[in-house]
Design a protein around this motif. Sequence first.
Motif, short mmCIF file in Angstrom:
data_model
loop_
_atom_site.label_atom_id
_atom_site.label_comp_id
_atom_site.label_asym_id
_atom_site.label_seq_id
_atom_site.Cartn_x
_atom_site.Cartn_y
_atom_site.Cartn_z
N ASP A 351 17.83 49.84 9.89
CA ASP A 351 18.42 48.57 10.30
C ASP A 351 17.93 47.41 9.44
OD1 ASP A 351 20.09 47.00 11.84
OD2 ASP A 351 18.52 46.50 13.29
N GLY A 352 18.13 47.51 8.13
CA GLY A 352 17.65 46.48 7.23
C GLY A 352 18.77 45.69 6.58
N THR A 353 18.40 44.61 5.90
CA THR A 353 19.36 43.81 5.15
C THR A 353 19.71 44.53 3.85
OG1 THR A 353 17.58 42.57 4.09
CG2 THR A 353 18.50 41.67 6.12
N ALA A 354 20.88 44.25 3.32
CA ALA A 354 21.33 44.92 2.11
C ALA A 354 20.52 44.51 0.89
CB ALA A 354 22.81 44.64 1.88
N GLY A 355 19.93 43.33 0.93
CA GLY A 355 19.14 42.83 -0.19
C GLY A 355 18.22 41.72 0.28
N PRO A 356 17.55 41.03 -0.64
CA PRO A 356 16.65 39.95 -0.25
C PRO A 356 17.40 38.81 0.46
CG PRO A 356 16.23 40.66 -2.51
CD PRO A 356 17.51 41.31 -2.09
N VAL A 357 16.78 38.28 1.50
CA VAL A 357 17.33 37.16 2.26
C VAL A 357 16.19 36.21 2.58
CG1 VAL A 357 19.22 38.50 3.29
CG2 VAL A 357 16.99 38.40 4.44
N LEU A 358 16.55 34.98 3.01
CA LEU A 358 15.51 34.06 3.48
C LEU A 358 14.95 34.60 4.78
CD1 LEU A 358 16.92 30.46 2.85
CD2 LEU A 358 15.19 31.70 1.54
N ALA A 359 13.63 34.63 4.88
CA ALA A 359 12.99 35.18 6.07
C ALA A 359 11.70 34.44 6.34
CB ALA A 359 12.72 36.66 5.89
N VAL A 360 11.34 34.40 7.63
CA VAL A 360 10.10 33.76 8.05
C VAL A 360 9.38 34.71 9.01
CG1 VAL A 360 10.96 31.42 7.81
CG2 VAL A 360 11.22 32.61 10.00
N PRO A 361 8.07 34.56 9.16
CA PRO A 361 7.37 35.35 10.17
C PRO A 361 7.97 35.09 11.55
CG PRO A 361 5.80 34.34 8.67
CD PRO A 361 7.14 33.74 8.36
N ALA A 362 7.98 36.10 12.38
CA ALA A 362 8.58 35.95 13.71
C ALA A 362 7.93 34.82 14.50
CB ALA A 362 8.46 37.28 14.47
N ALA A 363 6.63 34.56 14.26
CA ALA A 363 5.93 33.51 15.00
C ALA A 363 6.43 32.11 14.66
CB ALA A 363 4.43 33.59 14.70
N ALA A 364 7.19 31.96 13.57
CA ALA A 364 7.67 30.63 13.17
C ALA A 364 8.89 30.19 13.97
CB ALA A 364 7.99 30.62 11.68
N ILE A 365 9.58 31.11 14.60
CA ILE A 365 10.83 30.77 15.29
C ILE A 365 10.56 30.49 16.76
CG2 ILE A 365 13.07 31.68 16.01
CD1 ILE A 365 13.31 33.09 13.44
N PHE A 366 11.15 29.43 17.27
CA PHE A 366 11.05 29.11 18.70
C PHE A 366 12.43 28.68 19.21
CE2 PHE A 366 10.21 25.19 16.44
CZ PHE A 366 10.89 24.22 17.15
N ALA A 367 12.59 28.75 20.53
CA ALA A 367 13.87 28.41 21.16
C ALA A 367 13.72 27.13 21.97
CB ALA A 367 14.32 29.55 22.06
N ARG A 368 14.86 26.50 22.18
CA ARG A 368 14.91 25.32 23.04
C ARG A 368 15.88 25.57 24.18
NH1 ARG A 368 14.92 20.14 18.81
NH2 ARG A 368 12.65 20.17 18.39
N ALA A 369 15.91 24.60 25.08
CA ALA A 369 16.77 24.76 26.26
C ALA A 369 18.23 24.88 25.90
CB ALA A 369 16.55 23.58 27.21
N ASP A 370 18.62 24.37 24.73
CA ASP A 370 20.02 24.46 24.33
C ASP A 370 20.41 25.85 23.83
OD1 ASP A 370 18.71 24.60 21.91
OD2 ASP A 370 19.59 22.77 21.06
N GLY A 371 19.43 26.78 23.81
CA GLY A 371 19.72 28.14 23.37
C GLY A 371 19.60 28.33 21.88
N GLY A 372 19.35 27.28 21.13
CA GLY A 372 19.26 27.39 19.69
C GLY A 372 17.90 27.90 19.23
N ARG A 373 17.84 28.28 17.96
CA ARG A 373 16.60 28.75 17.37
C ARG A 373 16.18 27.74 16.30
NH1 ARG A 373 17.19 31.31 21.21
NH2 ARG A 373 17.01 33.59 21.51
N TYR A 374 14.88 27.50 16.19
CA TYR A 374 14.39 26.45 15.30
C TYR A 374 13.10 26.89 14.61
CZ TYR A 374 17.57 23.62 18.10
OH TYR A 374 18.68 23.13 18.74
N VAL A 375 12.80 26.24 13.51
CA VAL A 375 11.49 26.34 12.88
C VAL A 375 11.03 24.92 12.58
CG1 VAL A 375 11.94 28.58 11.83
CG2 VAL A 375 12.44 26.48 10.53
N GLN A 376 9.72 24.76 12.44
CA GLN A 376 9.17 23.46 12.09
C GLN A 376 8.60 23.53 10.68
OE1 GLN A 376 6.36 22.51 15.28
NE2 GLN A 376 7.77 20.93 15.99
N VAL A 377 9.01 22.58 9.86
CA VAL A 377 8.50 22.47 8.50
C VAL A 377 7.37 21.46 8.50
CG1 VAL A 377 9.05 21.83 6.13
CG2 VAL A 377 10.74 23.06 7.52
N HIS A 378 6.25 21.84 7.91
CA HIS A 378 5.10 20.94 7.85
C HIS A 378 4.75 20.69 6.38
CE1 HIS A 378 1.51 19.00 9.47
NE2 HIS A 378 0.82 19.57 8.48
#
Length: 433
Positions: A351-378
């Motif tokens: 179950d992998g991607t066909a090639g390289p894609v943008l990816a982040v560690p799973a710990a970087a993603i969080f959800a909000r009440a609107d159901g969306g997914r977000y990351v924070q850039v520092h």
Amino acid sequence: MPTLPTSPRRRVVMIVIAAAAVVTAGGLWAATLIKSPAQVAADAAPPPPSVLTAPVENRVVSQTLTARGEVVIASTFTANTPPAAGQPGMITKIPAGPGTEVEAGGQVLELSGRPVFVLAGATPSYRDLAVGVAGDDVAQLQRGLASLGLGSGADKAGTYGAGTASAVDRFYKRLGYPVLTSGDPGAVKAAADAVEQKKREAAADPAAKPALAAAEQELKRLRAENVAKVPAGEVVFVSQLPATVSAVGGVVGQVAKDPVLTLAVGTPVVRAKLPVSQRAKVAAGMTARIVDADGKAHDAKVTDVGAPVQPEPGAGNASAEAPYVPVTLTPAEALNPSAVSQQVQVALTVDGTAGPVLAVPAAAIFARADGGRYVQVHENGATRTVSVVAGKVGDGFVEITPQPADALAAGTPVVIGTAEAAPATQGQGPGQG
């Protein structure tokens, strides 16, 4: 100049001034030690946590399943005593013991002083091969001998004639064994003696010449029949060569037991067991990685995924092994037959991607009440939030699509957590401890 005497009143004033100076200095020093309760609490509080970040990566995201596997031979070939050969003979020599690789024409056993050798072929040995015999077994005998440089002359493919007999005779001489013949040597000798007798009679009486001609014809016939043959028990046809001897039916000095010979056929493969719950994720053709007992990694592919197996309970009412799915993996480069039975570590990419894609560690993603997914850039001490669409998940990373697309790039630092700084350690003053 003479020193003027100091009056008692002046001395008192100077003492008072000195004492005031001492008190003032002591007050200033004490003021540095005395803190308000709010200041004490502030000093005792831990320092603010530091932000932990990880860069956005451009990588293949895939899930890896790990399992234990065992190196096995793709298939096993066993040779029993052919019906035409009767009971197996006594083992008098084992030229190729277990673990030995044998090629076409290689001798594997000696039974009652006679050789047992291997040739490539799909049809098992079930009868003596001699002049007048025809069939697929004769054809594969001819091909096997030809691969050793022993052609069958003018014989048709699949027909045992004088050319094949000659090749067989030469082969046995290479092995160092006398060839067995298909006819009756006694009858040949008797016919030869009869010819000599008829020659003497014909010399004395010309009327005996027809009898001499008949005797010579019979000798020729018997000699044509009494040529090299291959007994059924002396050749083992194996579907694929080279093969590795796995076991023999006894030891030298014992009567061989069936199976007389067991051969490991084909290159080693790896058999692994996966949980039944992972069955839908694995299919033939998937790439894999095998790490052998020496720590060496081998590229491999899944070549077979079996049906779920429910093991039987063990002896002593022991609980049965959990159900599993057998998976066969074939290394890109053949493993050494000596690795058979070794345990290895198997990693399956699923179950992998066909090639390289943008990816982040799973710990970087969080959800909000609107159901969306977000990351924070520092960056540069400032933090901003970026909306992302999550994709494939695997090995601790998540594929992301930034919204908008240019909001993130490989190398952008995203927040994955915070780290509490260690509290400052207060030193001990003089005389403490």
